[in-house]
Enzyme design. Structure first.
Site, PDB file in Angstrom:
ATOM      1  N   LYS A  54      30.755  49.729  39.264  1.00  0.00           N
ATOM      2  CA  LYS A  54      30.466  48.833  40.395  1.00  0.00           C
ATOM      3  C   LYS A  54      29.550  49.528  41.395  1.00  0.00           C
ATOM      4  O   LYS A  54      28.619  48.918  41.927  1.00  0.00           O
ATOM      5  CB  LYS A  54      31.773  48.396  41.061  1.00  0.00           C
ATOM      6  CG  LYS A  54      32.540  47.395  40.224  1.00  0.00           C
ATOM      7  CD  LYS A  54      33.994  47.247  40.633  1.00  0.00           C
ATOM      8  CE  LYS A  54      34.736  46.473  39.546  1.00  0.00           C
ATOM      9  NZ  LYS A  54      36.169  46.548  39.630  1.00  0.00           N
ATOM     10  N   GLN A  98      40.907  47.143  43.282  1.00  0.00           N
ATOM     11  CA  GLN A  98      40.953  47.359  41.837  1.00  0.00           C
ATOM     12  C   GLN A  98      42.399  47.260  41.346  1.00  0.00           C
ATOM     13  O   GLN A  98      43.299  47.882  41.905  1.00  0.00           O
ATOM     14  CB  GLN A  98      40.352  48.751  41.507  1.00  0.00           C
ATOM     15  CG  GLN A  98      40.250  49.047  40.028  1.00  0.00           C
ATOM     16  CD  GLN A  98      39.295  48.119  39.284  1.00  0.00           C
ATOM     17  OE1 GLN A  98      38.249  47.737  39.800  1.00  0.00           O
ATOM     18  NE2 GLN A  98      39.662  47.749  38.074  1.00  0.00           N
ATOM     19  N   ASP A 121      36.542  38.675  43.880  1.00  0.00           N
ATOM     20  CA  ASP A 121      37.168  38.530  42.559  1.00  0.00           C
ATOM     21  C   ASP A 121      37.517  37.068  42.262  1.00  0.00           C
ATOM     22  O   ASP A 121      37.715  36.713  41.098  1.00  0.00           O
ATOM     23  CB  ASP A 121      38.474  39.331  42.522  1.00  0.00           C
ATOM     24  CG  ASP A 121      38.323  40.717  41.912  1.00  0.00           C
ATOM     25  OD1 ASP A 121      37.503  40.867  40.997  1.00  0.00           O
ATOM     26  OD2 ASP A 121      39.037  41.637  42.361  1.00  0.00           O
TER      27      ASP A 121
HETATM   28  N1  GUN Z   1      41.160  45.172  36.763  1.00  0.00           N
HETATM   29  C1  GUN Z   1      40.749  44.701  35.571  1.00  0.00           C
HETATM   30  N2  GUN Z   1      39.872  43.686  35.740  1.00  0.00           N
HETATM   31  C2  GUN Z   1      39.730  43.518  37.059  1.00  0.00           C
HETATM   32  C3  GUN Z   1      38.969  42.624  37.852  1.00  0.00           C
HETATM   33  O1  GUN Z   1      38.222  41.767  37.370  1.00  0.00           O
HETATM   34  N3  GUN Z   1      39.089  42.775  39.202  1.00  0.00           N
HETATM   35  C4  GUN Z   1      39.912  43.694  39.765  1.00  0.00           C
HETATM   36  N4  GUN Z   1      39.978  43.744  41.088  1.00  0.00           N
HETATM   37  N5  GUN Z   1      40.637  44.537  39.055  1.00  0.00           N
HETATM   38  C5  GUN Z   1      40.543  44.445  37.713  1.00  0.00           C
END
Ligand code: GUN
Length: 287
Positions: A54, A98, A121
């Site tokens: 990211k 996350q 998200d």
């Molecule tokens: N962990 C696995 N996939 C994701 C996601 O798309 N967003 C977040 N925040 N955590 C994750």
């Protein structure tokens, strides 16, 4: 039959390049860059790697990135206080926590505390409701990326039989909804589905997000189907990354397939950049 490999990685690079120009233009117009805050709790290897991806994408497109790293011992109240500060910071456009979080922290509570207008998200109940009611809102990144990957390959979704294997809030359920909105006939299968192979074999478009290494073999795939592999697993024998689909087994049988790595993953991150940009536009245009 000839199987075409759809490269999510190439599509992601293209989209990021286009976004970079747009971000630069918007910076000139509004005088500030979009800003994404990412909170990483603990040191889970998968999560650390995602967060790095990211950060890299933010650099590529010109989005400001703030990564807040906290030990797994952080209390829920401390985490909520950080989110509250970010909610109130007018220069922060997007907030991502996350997942997964340590067991002593209630994930639902944390997700619900993120301002819906900064929930890049698309996990907040308000955004989930918007998706289901077809109202404007933030669409989760992986499902959004999957649709882009399918459409970019020139594959028609309307009228097709689609099967989604997996029913998570992050991927399975929202992608089934997006495919329904694209006029596919959608079946949601999962670990408790009886005669799973018979169900998956019906699909013209098979989307697999069940989190089991090489779970789908040729027997479960209709000849000429489009196969979208969302899994990111460690192959227990080789230790390498692999998907939920046995790529080598299905190659030569499907018409299209995505790879792991280099398939859906890069598109998820690119859609996160898109969602951050959308939130930024709302923030700057409302002022
Ligand atoms: N962990 C696995 N996939 C994701 C996601 O798309 N967003 C977040 N925040 N955590 C994750």
């Amino acid at each position: 039959m000839e199987t075409k490999v759809i490269s999510g990685k190439e599509l992601a690079q293209l989209h990021q390049l286009q976004m970079k120009d747009r971000v630069e233009m918007l910076y000139n117009k509004y005088g500030r860059k979009p800003k994404l805050a990412v909170i990483l709790v603990g040191d889970d290897a998968g999560s650390v790697s995602y967060v790095k991806g990211k950060e890299k994408a933010c650099i590529n497109v010109g989005i400001e990135n703030l990564t807040i790293k906290k030990p797994a011992t952080i209390t829920q109240d401390e985490l909520l206080a950080i989110i509250n500060d970010l909610n109130n910071d007018p220069l922060v456009d997007g907030i991502l926590v996350q997942l997964p979080l340590p067991k002593h922290i209630n994930e639902t509570y944390v997700i619900n505390s993120i301002a819906p207008t900064k929930d890049v998200d698309g996990f907040h109940p308000q955004n989930v409701a918007s998706l289901y009611l077809k109202q404007p809102g933030i669409i989760p990144c992986t499902p959004k990326g999957i649709i882009q990957v399918i459409e970019s390959a020139g594959i028609k979704i309307q009228g097709k039989r689609a099967c989604v294997v997996g029913r998570s809030n992050i991927v399975g359920l929202p992608v089934a909804k997006l495919m329904t909105d694209k006029n596919a006939t959608v079946t949601i299968a999962h670990s408790k589905t009886e005669n799973l192979i018979e169900v998956t074999k019906e699909a013209d478009i098979l989307i697999v997000a069940i989190g089991r290494p090489k779970f789908i073999k040729k027997e479960g795939v209709k000849e000429g189907a489009v196969v979208i592999d969302v899994g990111v697993n460690r192959d227990l024998e080789t230790g390498k990354l692999c998907g939920d689909v046995d790529f080598d087994d299905v190659f030569g049988h499907a018409s299209y397939i995505t790879k792991v790595p280099g398939g859906i993953g890069p598109m998820t991150i690119t859609c996160l950049m898109e969602n951050t940009l959308e939130c930024y536009l709302k923030h700057v245009e409302e002022k």
